[in-house]
Design an enzyme around this catalytic site. Structure first.
Site, PDB file in Angstrom:
ATOM      1  N   GLU A 160      -1.674 -19.902   9.407  1.00  0.00           N
ATOM      2  CA  GLU A 160      -0.143 -19.980   8.912  1.00  0.00           C
ATOM      3  C   GLU A 160       0.435 -18.595   9.320  1.00  0.00           C
ATOM      4  O   GLU A 160       1.597 -18.815   9.662  1.00  0.00           O
ATOM      5  CB  GLU A 160      -0.252 -19.797   7.467  1.00  0.00           C
ATOM      6  CG  GLU A 160      -0.769 -21.383   6.712  1.00  0.00           C
ATOM      7  CD  GLU A 160      -2.167 -21.479   6.354  1.00  0.00           C
ATOM      8  OE1 GLU A 160      -3.015 -20.539   6.980  1.00  0.00           O
ATOM      9  OE2 GLU A 160      -2.614 -22.319   5.771  1.00  0.00           O
ATOM     10  N   PHE A 204      -6.947 -22.916  -9.397  1.00  0.00           N
ATOM     11  CA  PHE A 204      -7.643 -22.998  -7.844  1.00  0.00           C
ATOM     12  C   PHE A 204      -6.724 -22.769  -6.831  1.00  0.00           C
ATOM     13  O   PHE A 204      -5.569 -23.275  -7.089  1.00  0.00           O
ATOM     14  CB  PHE A 204      -8.303 -24.264  -7.740  1.00  0.00           C
ATOM     15  CG  PHE A 204      -8.894 -24.414  -6.194  1.00  0.00           C
ATOM     16  CD1 PHE A 204      -9.941 -23.599  -5.845  1.00  0.00           C
ATOM     17  CD2 PHE A 204      -8.243 -25.443  -5.723  1.00  0.00           C
ATOM     18  CE1 PHE A 204     -10.258 -23.961  -4.371  1.00  0.00           C
ATOM     19  CE2 PHE A 204      -8.810 -25.638  -4.196  1.00  0.00           C
ATOM     20  CZ  PHE A 204      -9.652 -24.742  -3.742  1.00  0.00           C
ATOM     21  N   GLN A 205      -6.669 -21.853  -5.993  1.00  0.00           N
ATOM     22  CA  GLN A 205      -5.622 -21.609  -4.980  1.00  0.00           C
ATOM     23  C   GLN A 205      -4.269 -20.861  -5.588  1.00  0.00           C
ATOM     24  O   GLN A 205      -3.349 -21.190  -5.007  1.00  0.00           O
ATOM     25  CB  GLN A 205      -5.523 -22.664  -4.039  1.00  0.00           C
ATOM     26  CG  GLN A 205      -6.837 -23.055  -3.323  1.00  0.00           C
ATOM     27  CD  GLN A 205      -6.617 -23.718  -2.136  1.00  0.00           C
ATOM     28  OE1 GLN A 205      -5.691 -24.685  -2.215  1.00  0.00           O
ATOM     29  NE2 GLN A 205      -7.373 -23.674  -1.165  1.00  0.00           N
ATOM     30  N   LYS A 224       3.541 -27.797  -7.793  1.00  0.00           N
ATOM     31  CA  LYS A 224       3.107 -29.161  -7.311  1.00  0.00           C
ATOM     32  C   LYS A 224       3.801 -30.109  -8.494  1.00  0.00           C
ATOM     33  O   LYS A 224       4.029 -31.290  -7.985  1.00  0.00           O
ATOM     34  CB  LYS A 224       1.692 -29.240  -7.218  1.00  0.00           C
ATOM     35  CG  LYS A 224       1.153 -30.722  -6.917  1.00  0.00           C
ATOM     36  CD  LYS A 224      -0.187 -30.582  -6.266  1.00  0.00           C
ATOM     37  CE  LYS A 224      -0.645 -32.012  -5.709  1.00  0.00           C
ATOM     38  NZ  LYS A 224      -2.154 -32.242  -5.410  1.00  0.00           N
ATOM     39  N   MET A 261      -2.705   0.598  24.089  1.00  0.00           N
ATOM     40  CA  MET A 261      -1.890   1.647  23.472  1.00  0.00           C
ATOM     41  C   MET A 261      -2.605   2.643  22.567  1.00  0.00           C
ATOM     42  O   MET A 261      -2.080   3.991  22.624  1.00  0.00           O
ATOM     43  CB  MET A 261      -0.662   1.133  22.880  1.00  0.00           C
ATOM     44  CG  MET A 261       0.458   1.900  22.077  1.00  0.00           C
ATOM     45  SD  MET A 261       1.111   2.695  23.740  1.00  0.00           S
ATOM     46  CE  MET A 261       2.607   1.825  24.094  1.00  0.00           C
TER      47      MET A 261
HETATM   48  C1  LIG Z   1      -1.894  -6.311  13.502  1.00  0.00           C
HETATM   49  C2  LIG Z   1      -2.052  -5.006  13.958  1.00  0.00           C
HETATM   50  N1  LIG Z   1      -3.287  -4.282  14.024  1.00  0.00           N
HETATM   51  C3  LIG Z   1      -3.184  -3.074  14.734  1.00  0.00           C
HETATM   52  C4  LIG Z   1      -2.201  -2.369  15.248  1.00  0.00           C
HETATM   53  C5  LIG Z   1      -2.303  -1.063  16.058  1.00  0.00           C
HETATM   54  N2  LIG Z   1      -2.046  -1.207  17.471  1.00  0.00           N
HETATM   55  C6  LIG Z   1      -0.866  -0.825  18.154  1.00  0.00           C
HETATM   56  S1  LIG Z   1      -0.999  -1.292  19.664  1.00  0.00           S
HETATM   57  C7  LIG Z   1      -2.682  -1.653  19.619  1.00  0.00           C
HETATM   58  C8  LIG Z   1      -3.262  -1.950  20.859  1.00  0.00           C
HETATM   59  C9  LIG Z   1      -3.017  -3.107  21.534  1.00  0.00           C
HETATM   60  O1  LIG Z   1      -3.993  -3.585  22.586  1.00  0.00           O
HETATM   61  P1  LIG Z   1      -3.645  -4.863  23.472  1.00  0.00           P
HETATM   62  O2  LIG Z   1      -3.511  -5.870  22.853  1.00  0.00           O
HETATM   63  O3  LIG Z   1      -4.938  -4.775  24.264  1.00  0.00           O
HETATM   64  O4  LIG Z   1      -2.596  -4.414  24.323  1.00  0.00           O
HETATM   65  P2  LIG Z   1      -2.086  -3.189  25.361  1.00  0.00           P
HETATM   66  O5  LIG Z   1      -1.736  -1.863  24.676  1.00  0.00           O
HETATM   67  O6  LIG Z   1      -3.630  -2.772  25.809  1.00  0.00           O
HETATM   68  O7  LIG Z   1      -1.189  -3.605  26.294  1.00  0.00           O
HETATM   69  C10 LIG Z   1      -3.126  -1.414  18.364  1.00  0.00           C
HETATM   70  C11 LIG Z   1      -4.488  -1.946  18.000  1.00  0.00           C
HETATM   71  C12 LIG Z   1      -1.080  -3.417  15.419  1.00  0.00           C
HETATM   72  N3  LIG Z   1       0.196  -3.009  16.058  1.00  0.00           N
HETATM   73  N4  LIG Z   1      -0.954  -4.450  14.795  1.00  0.00           N
END
Ligand SMILES: Cc1ncc(C[n+]2csc(CCOP(=O)(O)OP(=O)(O)O)c2C)c(N)n1
Lengths: 175, 578
Positions: B66, B128-129, B178, B486
Site C-alpha cells: 500500500e 480485527f484490523q 464497512k 548519501m
Molecule cells: C525511508 C527512509 N529511510 C532512511 C532514509 C535516510 N537516507 C537518506 S539517503 C539514504 C541513502 C540512500 O542510499 P541509496 O538508495 O543507495 O542511494 P544513494 O545515496 O547511494 O544514491 C538514506 C538511508 C530516508 N531518506 N528514507
C-alpha cells in the site's frame, strides 16, 4: 528580544466531532503547553467558542494562529491578550473545616472574595468562586492553610471589552 | 462470476430510482469527480467497494504494497496535475499508506486516500484490523474524515477532492466503515460546499503587489527563488515573462525544477544544500530575494541567520502560515503564484541587471561529469548527463532519495513542468519506482525514467511486478554504488569515515529483472552507457539497467546541514585534502 508570555486566544469553531482534537493536537505537535482551555456553545447555533491560554513568544504564537487557521473547522481566531479582556474562571474548592475555624472561613470567603459556600458537612466546606484567574488563585492561597481536599477549575473564558466582538466574517464563502 | 448478468450501475446526474449499496455510491462519487485510476490493494474492510469495482470505468492498479499505492497516486498527481487516488483496507492496509500520505503532505500533492474501516458497531473495540487511521493521519493530512452514513458518501467525497486540489493542495483521507459500504441509499447530487473556515486567498492584495514592485524596482542584485508553487499553479509562462522583463535570474528549489526552463539564460539551476555554487553565491550576494511558491526549507536556507545576509525578502505563497515562518519577510504576498505574477507584470516596467548577471555568470562552474574516476570506474554523474543527452531532456524523471537524486537534480536539466518528480520535504526512500509507475499510468505517451539508488530501490522493488503487469513504459536506472551513498557521504565528511551500516548488498538485478519478466542489463564501463540507454529506449515497456558506479563518489557542491554559503565544500577543494 524574545519574551515568552501568556496569550489568550479566542477561537470560533464549527461544532463538529474531532475539532478539539485537531486543535489540541496542533499545540502538542508544535510543543506548546496549554495552560487552560474552555469550550462551550456560542451565540450562533453550530458554532462553539473556545478560550485558550498558552505561553509563547509573540512570533511563535502568531505562527500558531496561522496554523490554527488551516484547520478547516476554525472560523476565526483572535489574540485578545493586549486588549485587556474580561477574563473569568469558575472554581470549586473543598476545604477542611472544623467547629472552631468554620466561621472564619465563611467570613473570609464571603466578605473578602464575594464567593459562596455551596455545600457543608461537619468536617468540610465547598466554596464556589468566579472571577479572574488571579482572584481564584488568591482565594486558594488564602484557604490553603485550612487544608484543601479538592480543587476543580473550569479554565478561563475571555471576552473583549466594549462593542468589539470575535465573530465570523459576514459572508461565509461558498465553494 | 455473474458479472455479465448484472446491470451496469448508472453514474448519471439523474435521480436514481432504486437505492444502491454504499460501495457503489462510493465508486459513483469517484467517477463523478473524474477519477479514472485507483492504485490500491483489497482487504476485508474495503471488500464491498472491490466487489462493485468491475462495474465502473475505473482502472484499478493492483500494487504490491500500500505504501506504493500512495506513492503512485502521488506520482500520478505530479505528472498529470490531477488528483491521485489510492485505496486500502483498514488496519494494516491503512497504516501502510502513512508514509505516502506524509510525503504528499510535505510536498503539497493532491491525493485522496480511501480506506475501509471496521463496522461502526465495533469501532473503538480493537476489532480485527481496526486502527484509528483518522487519528493516525491527523497531522499528515490536509483533512480527513469518517463517513458515518450512506447519505454522507456523495458530499464527503466531493469535499475530499475539492480540498485536495484547491488552495495549497494536499492529501485527504476518507475512511469508510464497512457497514456504510453495505447500506443502501442514494447518491446525493453534487452541490455547493459550504466551508466557512476554508477560503484560500487566490488573488493577492494589490497594495502588497505595489510594495513588492517598488522593492523590485529599487533592487540592484535581485534574485527569484522559484518553488513547487510555480508548477502547482501553472505559472511557468508568467514567470518566464516576469524574469525576462525584469532581467532577474531564477534559482530553483528541488521541487521547483521544471517550473522555469533549465535552458533559459536566466536560469541558475538548483539552489540549496547541493545547489549550484553560482546560484548559492547569488543568494549570498543578492540584495533582494523574491521567493515564489517556495517555503524557505532548511535544505534551501541552511542556517537561516546567514541566509542571504544582504537581502530584503518578498515572499509570495498561497499559504499564509509559510510566510515569516523562517525568515523575516519585508513584503508578504498571500496568493496564488500565477495570479501574483500576473499582477506584478501589470505593475512593473522593463529593468536591466547586466552587471549583476555577468557577475553571476563569472561564478559559474559546471558540475563535473567525467565518464570515469581514477581507476577507470564509471562515474554516476556521467550516467545522468548521458541520460539527459540521449533523451534530449524530454523524459519524465522520477528519483528515489540520496546521492543519485541530487545528481539527477543537478544534471537532468528539465525544461517543462511536471517532468521532474522527486520526494522533497519528506525525502522518502522507496519513492522512485512507484512514483514512476503513477506517472506512466497518468501519461502513457511519455518515456519515464526512475533513477534510483541500490538502497532505495530495495524498499519498493516489489513493484516491478506491477510495472510488468501493466506493461508500463518505465525504465528503471539503478545507480549501484554498494552503499547507502548519501549517508556514507555524511559519515565520510562529518563522522570520521565511520561507515556504520551503510555498505549494502544487492540482489543480482539482471536475474531479478528476468524473474519479474523485465528486460534487464548491467553496465560497468563508461563505453557501455549510451548503448544501454538506447537499448532501453528502443522498445515500449519496462526495462531495467543497473549502472555499477564509483562507490565513494560524493555529491558536490555541498553546504553542510545548518551551515551557510561560506561553509560550502566543493570537489576541487576536497581533492587535495582527502
Ligand atoms: C525511508 C527512509 N529511510 C532512511 C532514509 C535516510 N537516507 C537518506 S539517503 C539514504 C541513502 C540512500 O542510499 P541509496 O538508495 O543507495 O542511494 P544513494 O545515496 O547511494 O544514491 C538514506 C538511508 C530516508 N531518506 N528514507
Amino acid at each position: 528580544m524574545v519574551t515568552v508570555r501568556s496569550h489568550t486566544l479566542v477561537v470560533l469553531v464549527e461544532d463538529k466531532p474531532g475539532v478539539m482534537n485537531r486543535i489540541v493536537s496542533l499545540f502538542r505537535q508544535r510543543g506548546f503547553n496549554i495552560d487552560s482551555i474552555a469550550v462551550g456553545h456560542s451565540e450562533t447555533p453550530g458554532l462553539s467558542r473556545i478560550t485558550l491560554v498558552a505561553q509563547g513568544d509573540d512570533r511563535k504564537i502568531e505562527q500558531l494562529v496561522k496554523q490554527l487557521y488551516k484547520i478547516l473547522e476554525v472560523i476565526k481566531i483572535t489574540d485578545v491578550t493586549d486588549d485587556n479582556p474580561i477574563q473569568r474562571e469558575l472554581a470549586l474548592i473543598k476545604v477542611t473545616a472544623t467547629e472552631r475555624n468554620r466561621s472564619d472561613i465563611i467570613r473570609l470567603v464571603t466578605d473578602v472574595y464575594q464567593a459562596r459556600i455551596v455545600d457543608a458537612t461537619p468536617d468540610s466546606l465547598v466554596i464556589e468562586v468566579t472571577g479572574s484567574p488571579e482572584k481564584v488563585d488568591s482565594l486558594i492561597t488564602m484557604v490553603r492553610s485550612y487544608g484543601i481536599k479538592e480543587i476543580a477549575r473550569s479554565g478561563v473564558i475571555a471576552m473583549a471589552r466594549g462593542a468589539r466582538v470575535v465573530a465570523p466574517a459576514a459572508q461565509p464563502v461558498v465553494a | 462470476m455473474a458479472i455479465e448478468t448484472r446491470e451496469r450501475p448508472r453514474v448519471s446526474e439523474e435521480p436514481q430510482r432504486e437505492p444502491q449499496l454504499g460501495a457503489h455510491l462510493v465508486l459513483q462519487a469517484l467517477v463523478r469527480e473524474g477519477v479514472e485510476v485507483i492504485f490500491g490493494y483489497p482487504g476485508g474492510a474495503i471488500l464491498p467497494v472491490y466487489d462493485a469495482l468491475p462495474y465502473y470505468p475505473i482502472h484499478h492498479v493492483l500494487v504490491r504494497h500500500e505504501q506504493s499505492a500512495a506513492f503512485a497516486a502521488d506520482g500520478y498527481a505530479r505528472a498529470t496535475g490531477k488528483v491521485g487516488v489510492c485505496m486500502a483496507t483498514s488496519g494494516p492496509g491503512a497504516t501502510n499508506l502513512v508514509t505516502g500520505i506524509a510525503n504528499a503532505m510535505m510536498d503539497s500533492i493532491p491525493i485522496v486516500a480511501i480506506t475501509g474501516q471496521v463496522p461502526q458497531s465495533v469501532i473503538g473495540m480493537d476489532a480485527f484490523q481496526e486502527t484509528d487511521i483518522t487519528g493516525i493521519t491527523l497531522p499528515i493530512t490536509k483533512y480527513n474524515l469518517v463517513i458515518r452514513s450512506v447519505d454522507e458518501i456523495g458530499p464527503a467525497i466531493q469535499k475530499a477532492f475539492y480540498l485536495a486540489r484547491t488552495g495549497r493542495p494536499g492529501p485527504v483521507l476518507v475512511d469508510i466503515p464497512k457497514d456504510v459500504q453495505l447500506t443502501k441509499g442514494f447518491l446525493a447530487p453534487r452541490q455547493e460546499l459550504n466551508l466557512p473556515g476554508y477560503r484560500p486567498t487566490i488573488v493577492p492584495h494589490r497594495r502588497q503587489i505595489r510594495r513588492a514592485a517598488e522593492l523590485i524596482r529599487r533592487a540592484e542584485r535581485p534574485l527569484i527563488l522559484a518553488g513547487h508553487g510555480i508548477i502547482i499553479s501553472g505559472a511557468t509562462e508568467e514567470l518566464v515573462r516576469f524574469a525576462e522583463r525584469t532581467q532577474i535570474p531564477v534559482g530553483l528549489t528541488l521541487l521547483g525544477i521544471g517550473g522555469f526552463p533549465a535552458s533559459h539564460p536566466l536560469c541558475l539551476g538548483m539552489v540549496g544544500m547541493h545547489g549550484h555554487a553560482h546560484a548559492n553565491r547569488a543568494i549570498h550576494e543578492a540584495d533582494l530575494i523574491i521567493g515564489i511558491g517556495m517555503r524557505f526549507d532548511d535544505r534551501v536556507t541552511g542556517r537561516p541567520s546567514e541566509f542571504a545576509p544582504n537581502a530584503r525578502i518578498i515572499h509570495i505563497d498561497i499559504d499564509p502560515a509559510e510566510i515569516g515562518k523562517v525568515l523575516k519577510t519585508e513584503v508578504p504576498v498571500v496568493g496564488d503564484a500565477r495570479e501574483a505574477l500576473r499582477l506584478l507584470l501589470e505593475e512593473i516596467e522593463p529593468l536591466e541587471h547586466e552587471d549583476w548577471l555577468s557577475q553571476i555568470r563569472s561564478w559559474y562552474r559546471p558540475i563535473r561529469t567525467e565518464p570515469s574516476g581514477p581507476d577507470g570506474v564509471l562515474q554516476p554523474q556521467y550516467v545522468i548527463a548521458r541520460l539527459h543527452a540521449l533523451t534530449e531532456g524530454k523524459a519524465i524523471v522520477t528519483t528515489d532519495v540520496g546521492q543519485h537524486q541530487m545528481w539527477t537534480a543537478q544534471l537532468y536539466r528539465c525544461d517543462i513542468p511536471k517532468q521532474w518528480i522527486s520526494s522533497g520535504g519528506l525525502g522518502a526512500m522507496g519513492f522512485g519506482v512507484p512514483s514512476a509507475m503513477g506517472a506512466a499510468i497518468g501519461r502513457p505517451e511519455a518515456e519515464v525514467w526512475a533513477v534510483v539508488g541500490d538502497g532505495g530501490v530495495q524498499m519498493t522493488l516489489n513493484e516491478f511486478a506491477t510495472i510488468v503487469d501493466e506493461q508500463l513504459n518505465v525504465k528503471v536506472a539503478i545507480i549501484n554504488n554498494g552503499y547507502l551513498g548519501m549517508v556514507r557521504q555524511w559519515q565520510q565528511l562529518f563522522h570520521n569515515r565511520n561507515y556504520s551500516e551503510t555498505p549494502i548488498s544487492s540482489p543480482d538485478y539482471v536475474l531479478l529483472g528476468q524473474a519479474y519478466r523485465m528486460p534487464a542489463r548491467r553496465v560497468t564501463r563508461p563505453g557501455e552507457v549510451d548503448e544501454a540507454i538506447q537499448w532501453a529506449r528502443s522498445f515500449r515497456g519496462p526495462a531495467l539497467i543497473e549502472f555499477v558506479v564509483n562507490q565513494e563518489e560524493n555529491v558536490y557542491p555541498m553546504i553542510p546541514s545548518g551551515g551557510s554559503f561560506r561553509d560550502m565544500i566543493d570537489d576541487t577543494q576536497i581533492e587535495g585534502e582527502w
